[in-house]
Write a protein that holds these residues in place. Structure first.
Motif, PDB file in Angstrom:
ATOM      1  N   PRO A  84      12.463  17.043  13.590  1.00 12.19           N
ATOM      2  CA  PRO A  84      13.421  18.023  14.113  1.00 12.19           C
ATOM      3  C   PRO A  84      14.749  17.373  14.508  1.00 12.19           C
ATOM      4  CG  PRO A  84      11.242  18.433  15.005  1.00 12.19           C
ATOM      5  CD  PRO A  84      11.178  17.110  14.281  1.00 12.19           C
ATOM      6  N   GLY A  85      15.826  18.006  14.064  1.00 11.11           N
ATOM      7  CA  GLY A  85      17.153  17.501  14.350  1.00 11.11           C
ATOM      8  C   GLY A  85      17.575  16.344  13.466  1.00 11.11           C
ATOM      9  N   HIS A  86      16.707  15.941  12.551  1.00 15.33           N
ATOM     10  CA  HIS A  86      17.023  14.797  11.697  1.00 15.33           C
ATOM     11  C   HIS A  86      16.923  15.186  10.219  1.00 15.33           C
ATOM     12  CE1 HIS A  86      17.328  10.730  10.237  1.00 15.33           C
ATOM     13  NE2 HIS A  86      16.159  10.842   9.644  1.00 15.33           N
ATOM     14  N   ALA A  87      15.701  15.288   9.703  1.00 18.64           N
ATOM     15  CA  ALA A  87      15.517  15.578   8.275  1.00 18.64           C
ATOM     16  C   ALA A  87      14.099  16.078   8.026  1.00 18.64           C
ATOM     17  CB  ALA A  87      15.776  14.327   7.437  1.00 18.64           C
ATOM     18  N   THR A  88      13.928  16.685   6.862  1.00 18.93           N
ATOM     19  CA  THR A  88      12.616  17.125   6.404  1.00 18.93           C
ATOM     20  C   THR A  88      12.358  16.499   5.046  1.00 18.93           C
ATOM     21  OG1 THR A  88      12.810  19.214   7.605  1.00 18.93           O
ATOM     22  CG2 THR A  88      11.216  19.146   5.795  1.00 18.93           C
ATOM     23  N   TYR A  89      11.128  16.038   4.839  1.00 21.05           N
ATOM     24  CA  TYR A  89      10.740  15.368   3.602  1.00 21.05           C
ATOM     25  C   TYR A  89       9.535  16.049   2.988  1.00 21.05           C
ATOM     26  CZ  TYR A  89      13.547  11.682   5.709  1.00 21.05           C
ATOM     27  OH  TYR A  89      14.559  10.979   6.300  1.00 21.05           O
ATOM     28  N   LEU A  90       9.518  16.101   1.674  1.00 18.72           N
ATOM     29  CA  LEU A  90       8.325  16.469   0.925  1.00 18.72           C
ATOM     30  C   LEU A  90       7.714  15.160   0.440  1.00 18.72           C
ATOM     31  CD1 LEU A  90       9.617  19.539  -1.093  1.00 18.72           C
ATOM     32  CD2 LEU A  90       8.423  19.491   1.108  1.00 18.72           C
ATOM     33  N   ASN A  91       6.417  15.021   0.631  1.00 17.48           N
ATOM     34  CA  ASN A  91       5.733  13.766   0.372  1.00 17.48           C
ATOM     35  C   ASN A  91       4.643  13.916  -0.677  1.00 17.48           C
ATOM     36  OD1 ASN A  91       5.956  14.220   3.618  1.00 17.48           O
ATOM     37  ND2 ASN A  91       6.727  12.223   3.027  1.00 17.48           N
ATOM     38  N   MET A  92       4.458  12.861  -1.450  1.00 19.87           N
ATOM     39  CA  MET A  92       3.302  12.710  -2.337  1.00 19.87           C
ATOM     40  C   MET A  92       2.859  11.268  -2.168  1.00 19.87           C
ATOM     41  SD  MET A  92       1.574  14.552  -4.695  1.00 19.87           S
ATOM     42  CE  MET A  92       2.766  15.738  -5.244  1.00 19.87           C
ATOM     43  N   TRP A  93       1.591  11.061  -1.881  1.00 18.20           N
ATOM     44  CA  TRP A  93       1.078   9.722  -1.639  1.00 18.20           C
ATOM     45  C   TRP A  93      -0.027   9.378  -2.620  1.00 18.20           C
ATOM     46  CZ3 TRP A  93      -0.125  10.435   4.273  1.00 18.20           C
ATOM     47  CH2 TRP A  93       1.070  10.498   4.987  1.00 18.20           C
ATOM     48  N   GLU A  94      -0.002   8.156  -3.109  1.00 17.92           N
ATOM     49  CA  GLU A  94      -1.121   7.564  -3.840  1.00 17.92           C
ATOM     50  C   GLU A  94      -1.884   6.712  -2.833  1.00 17.92           C
ATOM     51  OE1 GLU A  94       0.000   5.062  -7.143  1.00 17.92           O
ATOM     52  OE2 GLU A  94       1.745   6.320  -7.542  1.00 17.92           O
ATOM     53  N   VAL A  95      -3.160   6.994  -2.657  1.00 17.44           N
ATOM     54  CA  VAL A  95      -3.993   6.215  -1.746  1.00 17.44           C
ATOM     55  C   VAL A  95      -5.107   5.588  -2.586  1.00 17.44           C
ATOM     56  CG1 VAL A  95      -5.381   6.233   0.358  1.00 17.44           C
ATOM     57  CG2 VAL A  95      -3.504   7.899   0.083  1.00 17.44           C
ATOM     58  N   HIS A  96      -4.981   4.305  -2.852  1.00 20.36           N
ATOM     59  CA  HIS A  96      -5.968   3.572  -3.651  1.00 20.36           C
ATOM     60  C   HIS A  96      -6.995   2.998  -2.687  1.00 20.36           C
ATOM     61  CE1 HIS A  96      -3.419   3.676  -7.320  1.00 20.36           C
ATOM     62  NE2 HIS A  96      -2.472   3.800  -6.400  1.00 20.36           N
ATOM     63  N   LEU A  97      -8.222   3.510  -2.751  1.00 21.44           N
ATOM     64  CA  LEU A  97      -9.241   3.194  -1.761  1.00 21.44           C
ATOM     65  C   LEU A  97     -10.104   2.003  -2.147  1.00 21.44           C
ATOM     66  CD1 LEU A  97     -10.370   6.857  -1.030  1.00 21.44           C
ATOM     67  CD2 LEU A  97      -8.949   5.404   0.443  1.00 21.44           C
ATOM     68  N   ALA A  98     -10.423   1.189  -1.151  1.00 23.59           N
ATOM     69  CA  ALA A  98     -11.407   0.120  -1.301  1.00 23.59           C
ATOM     70  C   ALA A  98     -12.795   0.725  -1.077  1.00 23.59           C
ATOM     71  CB  ALA A  98     -11.126  -0.977  -0.274  1.00 23.59           C
ATOM     72  N   ASP A  99     -13.826  -0.051  -1.334  1.00 23.31           N
ATOM     73  CA  ASP A  99     -15.197   0.433  -1.166  1.00 23.31           C
ATOM     74  C   ASP A  99     -15.495   0.903   0.257  1.00 23.31           C
ATOM     75  OD1 ASP A  99     -15.782  -0.026  -3.837  1.00 23.31           O
ATOM     76  OD2 ASP A  99     -16.633  -2.014  -3.459  1.00 23.31           O
ATOM     77  N   ASP A 100     -14.811   0.325   1.246  1.00 26.65           N
ATOM     78  CA  ASP A 100     -15.079   0.689   2.645  1.00 26.65           C
ATOM     79  C   ASP A 100     -14.267   1.894   3.121  1.00 26.65           C
ATOM     80  OD1 ASP A 100     -12.518  -0.352   2.949  1.00 26.65           O
ATOM     81  OD2 ASP A 100     -13.123  -1.984   4.289  1.00 26.65           O
ATOM     82  N   GLY A 101     -13.489   2.529   2.228  1.00 29.03           N
ATOM     83  CA  GLY A 101     -12.738   3.731   2.587  1.00 29.03           C
ATOM     84  C   GLY A 101     -11.343   3.473   3.101  1.00 29.03           C
ATOM     85  N   ARG A 102     -10.976   2.202   3.281  1.00 31.10           N
ATOM     86  CA  ARG A 102      -9.602   1.885   3.682  1.00 31.10           C
ATOM     87  C   ARG A 102      -8.733   1.790   2.430  1.00 31.10           C
ATOM     88  NH1 ARG A 102      -9.736  -3.398   7.039  1.00 31.10           N
ATOM     89  NH2 ARG A 102     -11.225  -3.962   5.417  1.00 31.10           N
ATOM     90  N   ALA A 103      -7.431   1.917   2.633  1.00 36.49           N
ATOM     91  CA  ALA A 103      -6.496   1.815   1.506  1.00 36.49           C
ATOM     92  C   ALA A 103      -6.245   0.347   1.185  1.00 36.49           C
ATOM     93  CB  ALA A 103      -5.189   2.519   1.829  1.00 36.49           C
ATOM     94  N   ARG A 104      -6.377   0.023  -0.103  1.00 37.15           N
ATOM     95  CA  ARG A 104      -6.027  -1.329  -0.564  1.00 37.15           C
ATOM     96  C   ARG A 104      -4.619  -1.328  -1.154  1.00 37.15           C
ATOM     97  NH1 ARG A 104      -6.277  -1.440  -5.872  1.00 37.15           N
ATOM     98  NH2 ARG A 104      -7.533   0.091  -6.958  1.00 37.15           N
TER      99      ARG A 104
END
Length: 129
Positions: A84-104
């Protein structure tokens, strides 16, 4: 709940808290983080990611995110972030997951919504901080 949905919940919490343990919970120790798909080099390693997340936000963000598609290794997330009062963004993210569920590997694709763009729609999201 899906792996990417769980990861997204953790991301939103870590974004809000900026706590190193919360950030470690969603990125592997050797993770790569790109703020733009065209970055020549990603941030490498959890310590670099934690340091970058300590930068102050321009305002308290209001966010609305959803998982679009995923499989065992990759999640695609779409969202809207309003400062608010600054900017608005539209986002698309690639999340490449490791076996433990965290992002690598994490890649942000985003664009700024023009201030006079009524087609962007209302926010209706949740506060991330």
């Amino acid at each position: 709940m899906t792996a990417t949905s769980e990861w997204l919940d953790g991301y939103l919490m870590a974004w809000r808290t900026k706590d190193a343990d919360d950030i470690r919970a969603i990125f592997t120790d050797d993770a790569e983080y790109l703020f733009h798909p065209y970055d020549a080099e990603p941030l490498r390693g959890i310590d670099a990611i934690i340091a970058s997340w300590q930068e102050p936000e321009p305002a308290e963000p209001v966010v609305d995110f959803e998982v679009l598609i995923e499989d065992d290794r990759l999640g695609i997330v779409r969202g809207r972030t309003e400062y608010p009062g600054h900017a608005t963004y539209l986002n698309m993210w690639e999340v490449h997951l490791a076996d433990d569920g965290r992002a690598r590997r994490f890649v942000e694709w985003y664009m700024t919504v023009p201030e006079d763009d009524d087609a962007a729609g209302a926010t209706g999201g949740v506060v991330a901080s």
